[in-house]
Design a protein around this motif. Sequence first.
Motif, mmCIF file in Angstrom:
data_model
loop_
_atom_site.group_PDB
_atom_site.id
_atom_site.type_symbol
_atom_site.label_atom_id
_atom_site.label_comp_id
_atom_site.label_asym_id
_atom_site.label_seq_id
_atom_site.Cartn_x
_atom_site.Cartn_y
_atom_site.Cartn_z
ATOM 1 N N ARG A 154 12.931 -10.809 -3.313
ATOM 2 C CA ARG A 154 13.995 -10.197 -4.114
ATOM 3 C C ARG A 154 13.904 -10.647 -5.569
ATOM 4 N N ALA A 155 13.652 -11.942 -5.763
ATOM 5 C CA ALA A 155 13.523 -12.471 -7.127
ATOM 6 C C ALA A 155 12.300 -11.891 -7.821
ATOM 7 N N ALA A 156 11.173 -11.809 -7.115
ATOM 8 C CA ALA A 156 9.956 -11.239 -7.703
ATOM 9 C C ALA A 156 10.154 -9.772 -8.053
ATOM 10 N N CYS A 157 10.817 -9.030 -7.172
ATOM 11 C CA CYS A 157 11.057 -7.607 -7.432
ATOM 12 C C CYS A 157 11.942 -7.402 -8.655
ATOM 13 N N ARG A 158 12.915 -8.289 -8.848
ATOM 14 C CA ARG A 158 13.757 -8.192 -10.047
ATOM 15 C C ARG A 158 12.914 -8.377 -11.310
ATOM 16 N N GLU A 159 12.021 -9.363 -11.291
ATOM 17 C CA GLU A 159 11.179 -9.628 -12.460
ATOM 18 C C GLU A 159 10.218 -8.470 -12.745
ATOM 19 N N ILE A 160 9.669 -7.907 -11.673
ATOM 20 C CA ILE A 160 8.657 -6.861 -11.816
ATOM 21 C C ILE A 160 9.294 -5.483 -11.997
ATOM 22 N N GLY A 161 10.516 -5.332 -11.500
ATOM 23 C CA GLY A 161 11.153 -4.020 -11.471
ATOM 24 C C GLY A 161 10.643 -3.181 -10.313
ATOM 25 N N ALA A 162 10.348 -3.845 -9.176
ATOM 26 C CA ALA A 162 9.706 -3.168 -8.046
ATOM 27 C C ALA A 162 10.699 -2.872 -6.929
ATOM 28 N N GLU A 163 10.305 -1.944 -6.067
ATOM 29 C CA GLU A 163 11.049 -1.672 -4.836
ATOM 30 C C GLU A 163 10.181 -2.051 -3.637
ATOM 31 N N VAL A 164 10.854 -2.252 -2.498
ATOM 32 C CA VAL A 164 10.154 -2.721 -1.293
ATOM 33 C C VAL A 164 10.112 -1.628 -0.232
ATOM 34 N N ILE A 165 8.944 -1.495 0.394
ATOM 35 C CA ILE A 165 8.796 -0.648 1.581
ATOM 36 C C ILE A 165 8.268 -1.541 2.698
ATOM 37 N N ALA A 166 9.062 -1.704 3.757
ATOM 38 C CA ALA A 166 8.639 -2.533 4.896
ATOM 39 C C ALA A 166 7.860 -1.667 5.882
ATOM 40 N N LEU A 167 6.754 -2.208 6.388
ATOM 41 C CA LEU A 167 5.836 -1.455 7.234
ATOM 42 C C LEU A 167 5.786 -2.069 8.627
ATOM 43 N N ALA A 168 6.242 -1.317 9.620
ATOM 44 C CA ALA A 168 6.244 -1.803 11.006
ATOM 45 C C ALA A 168 4.970 -1.322 11.695
ATOM 46 N N PHE A 169 3.990 -2.219 11.851
ATOM 47 C CA PHE A 169 2.723 -1.854 12.466
ATOM 48 C C PHE A 169 2.829 -1.756 13.984
ATOM 49 N N HIS A 170 3.699 -2.554 14.572
ATOM 50 C CA HIS A 170 3.929 -2.504 16.027
ATOM 51 C C HIS A 170 5.435 -2.300 16.200
ATOM 52 N N PRO A 171 5.900 -1.043 16.101
ATOM 53 C CA PRO A 171 7.346 -0.789 16.024
ATOM 54 C C PRO A 171 8.176 -1.465 17.099
ATOM 55 N N GLU A 172 7.684 -1.481 18.330
ATOM 56 C CA GLU A 172 8.461 -2.081 19.415
ATOM 57 C C GLU A 172 8.807 -3.532 19.116
ATOM 58 N N ARG A 173 7.891 -4.230 18.428
ATOM 59 C CA ARG A 173 8.136 -5.638 18.121
ATOM 60 C C ARG A 173 8.587 -5.855 16.689
ATOM 61 N N ASP A 174 8.086 -5.054 15.765
ATOM 62 C CA ASP A 174 8.242 -5.347 14.346
ATOM 63 C C ASP A 174 9.421 -4.643 13.676
ATOM 64 N N LEU A 175 9.881 -3.534 14.255
ATOM 65 C CA LEU A 175 10.823 -2.693 13.514
ATOM 66 C C LEU A 175 12.107 -3.425 13.157
ATOM 67 N N ALA A 176 12.646 -4.203 14.080
ATOM 68 C CA ALA A 176 13.919 -4.882 13.807
ATOM 69 C C ALA A 176 13.802 -5.819 12.614
ATOM 70 N N VAL A 177 12.762 -6.652 12.560
ATOM 71 C CA VAL A 177 12.625 -7.589 11.451
ATOM 72 C C VAL A 177 12.288 -6.850 10.157
ATOM 73 N N CYS A 178 11.549 -5.746 10.249
ATOM 74 C CA CYS A 178 11.240 -4.960 9.054
ATOM 75 C C CYS A 178 12.499 -4.303 8.478
ATOM 76 N N VAL A 179 13.323 -3.750 9.353
ATOM 77 C CA VAL A 179 14.572 -3.122 8.899
ATOM 78 C C VAL A 179 15.498 -4.168 8.294
ATOM 79 N N GLN A 180 15.585 -5.326 8.929
ATOM 80 C CA GLN A 180 16.436 -6.402 8.411
ATOM 81 C C GLN A 180 15.993 -6.816 7.013
ATOM 82 N N ALA A 181 14.691 -6.993 6.825
ATOM 83 C CA ALA A 181 14.180 -7.398 5.517
ATOM 84 C C ALA A 181 14.384 -6.299 4.486
ATOM 85 N N ALA A 182 14.102 -5.057 4.865
ATOM 86 C CA ALA A 182 14.236 -3.940 3.922
ATOM 87 C C ALA A 182 15.682 -3.798 3.454
ATOM 88 N N ARG A 183 16.623 -3.883 4.373
ATOM 89 C CA ARG A 183 18.047 -3.763 3.995
ATOM 90 C C ARG A 183 18.466 -4.879 3.060
#
Length: 358
Positions: free
Chosen positions: A205-234
């Motif tokens: 979040r701090a790096a994105c503020r400095e850079i002016g960037a947005e985040v896209i979280a990528l769930a490579f194994h949705p069954e396992r990864d989607l929850a943590v990716c959604v949590q981080a993205a939000r």
Amino acid sequence: MRIVVSGYYGFGNGGDEAVLEAIVGALRARIPQAQVVVLSAAPDQTKSLHGVAGVSRTTGALPAIAGADLFISGGGTLIQDATSARSALYYLGLLGLATVLARATMVYAAGIGPLRRGWLRMLATEVLNRVTLITVRDEDSRRLLQELAVRRPVQVVADPAFALDPVPATEVRDLVGVPRAPRIGVALRPWRDGGFLEPLVDGLRAACREIGAEVIALAFHPERDLAVCVQAARAMGGRALAGLSPREMMAVVGALDLVVGMRLHALVYAVACGVPPVGLSYDPKVEGLLTRVGVRRLLPLPSLTAEGVRREVRAAWDERHAVRARLAAQAVSLREAALRAADLASILLASRAGGKEG
């Protein structure tokens, strides 16, 4: 001619499905007459996705292996006991059977290890010394096989997914959107108690503020990864993507400006597409890949701090143009290395066919 392929297929893991897609494509280009049979947890899905014959990785394995012209184990990190002994035992068991029942056997661009249990190390030595051809994806795997006293020649190639081509960028434009700001991809998976997530999110979040960037979280194994990716993205005001084919996900990664990844194949795609990577190191394979390409932007998860994340991501951003130029050359050589495994498989089959005819 029948080739049987064994790996972690049919479980919905985008990285492993990318490996399978690359292996099948490379084999078909060189041995178009071959029937490819894949041992899968979801045979019908594997048949639909990859256009191969899919059979059960349990009940269908023995009939498929018996009489096969070539049994392939790989790619991926199959022979390891970091998660449990069951994985290594299953794959070594199939490989051992194949050395008896199939005409030839091959370890295909595999990652080997870690192997901590003494009895598994002895079993690996016994089985691998009977394999016809061994190729591994990295130098660490070659060194482990040497340590295990595997006497068969071992060739270092590269992860098969380096040979994949992304879909055209137009096909994922709606997914990634119009680039209003720099875009940082974050490919996460669950790990231990999840304590790494808070410092990671705070630092990003701090790096994105400095850079002016947005985040896209990528769930490579949705069954396992989607929850943590959604949590981080939000938490970072971003969004999460899941359910893409390997070539679609590769195209998404190619449209980003920076990738921060735990998932190995997020980093493989980044290198292949010339996108500067930052590795979240929870497994030696992450460090091994970035060391190989000369981009030592690594964040060890056990000692992760928000300031460390901010500093490393910012440094990767500042050097992005130089890194892109270096990765362009690396991607060409890694693609060639990835395809060399298929070349060797083709040569092996041709030599066996020639021997039979002679």
